[in-house]
Motif scaffolding. Structure first.
Motif, PDB file in Angstrom:
ATOM      1  N   THR A  55      -4.475  -7.066   5.256  1.00 38.59           N
ATOM      2  CA  THR A  55      -5.303  -6.209   4.341  1.00 38.59           C
ATOM      3  C   THR A  55      -5.093  -4.751   4.653  1.00 38.59           C
ATOM      4  OG1 THR A  55      -7.114  -7.895   3.985  1.00 38.59           O
ATOM      5  CG2 THR A  55      -7.547  -5.501   3.760  1.00 38.59           C
ATOM      6  N   TYR A 123      -6.092  -4.123  -1.838  1.00 35.87           N
ATOM      7  CA  TYR A 123      -5.537  -5.524  -1.577  1.00 35.87           C
ATOM      8  C   TYR A 123      -5.893  -6.125  -0.366  1.00 35.87           C
ATOM      9  CZ  TYR A 123      -1.676  -4.431  -5.060  1.00 35.87           C
ATOM     10  OH  TYR A 123      -1.164  -4.074  -6.195  1.00 35.87           O
ATOM     11  N   ILE A 124      -6.738  -7.161  -0.362  1.00 31.83           N
ATOM     12  CA  ILE A 124      -7.407  -7.988   0.637  1.00 31.83           C
ATOM     13  C   ILE A 124      -6.507  -9.251   0.850  1.00 31.83           C
ATOM     14  CG2 ILE A 124      -9.280  -9.064   1.520  1.00 31.83           C
ATOM     15  CD1 ILE A 124     -11.044  -6.878  -0.113  1.00 31.83           C
TER      16      ILE A 124
END
Length: 141
Positions: A55, A123-124
């Motif tokens: 992440t 974005y994880i």
């Protein structure tokens, strides 16, 4: 990979030298850029491969749209909302620690999407997961 060249030409209207017999197309076989070409830049656009293994920080590109084709992997993409702890990271670029009130969706291989200029995105990735994308950045004129 030929379709990426078509997208690149159609989306960006790039003016590659037509003197070459193939019309100036650059091929990235199986999504791998030629040696020394991890990023290709044009008048108002750039094309690159983005590979994430963890992440990252929230990003907001004030004058750049991201056209994305997910080549492999999976991530949670959060867009919109409010950037938490915003900081200027460059000209027309803002970063942050997270997003408050955004929309969460899963993106995976084969997905294609556009993140317009000014839209916070994050974005994880779950531990041990990765995502690789063809990324075309187009600067608003």
């Amino acid at each position: 990979m030929k379709i990426y060249g078509v997208i690149l030409t159609a989306v960006m209207g790039c003016s590659m030298a037509m003197a070459q017999g193939d019309g100036g197309i650059t091929l990235w076989p199986k999504g791998v850029p030629p040696a020394g070409a991890a990023r290709m830049s044009f008048e108002n656009a750039a094309m690159m491969i983005s590979h994430r293994t963890a992440t990252g920080r929230v990003e907001v590109h004030q004058v750049v749209a991201d056209f994305v084709v997910v080549e492999s992997g999976t991530a949670t993409l959060i867009t919109g909302g409010e950037v938490v702890e915003p900081v200027t990271t460059g000209a027309n670029e803002i970063g942050g620690s997270s997003i408050k009130g955004g929309v969460s969706r899963t993106v995976t291989a084969g997905d294609v999407y556009v993140i317009p200029p000014g839209v916070p995105h994050w974005y994880i990735l779950e531990p041990g997961k990765e995502i690789t994308c063809l990324l075309i950045k187009v600067t608003k004129k």
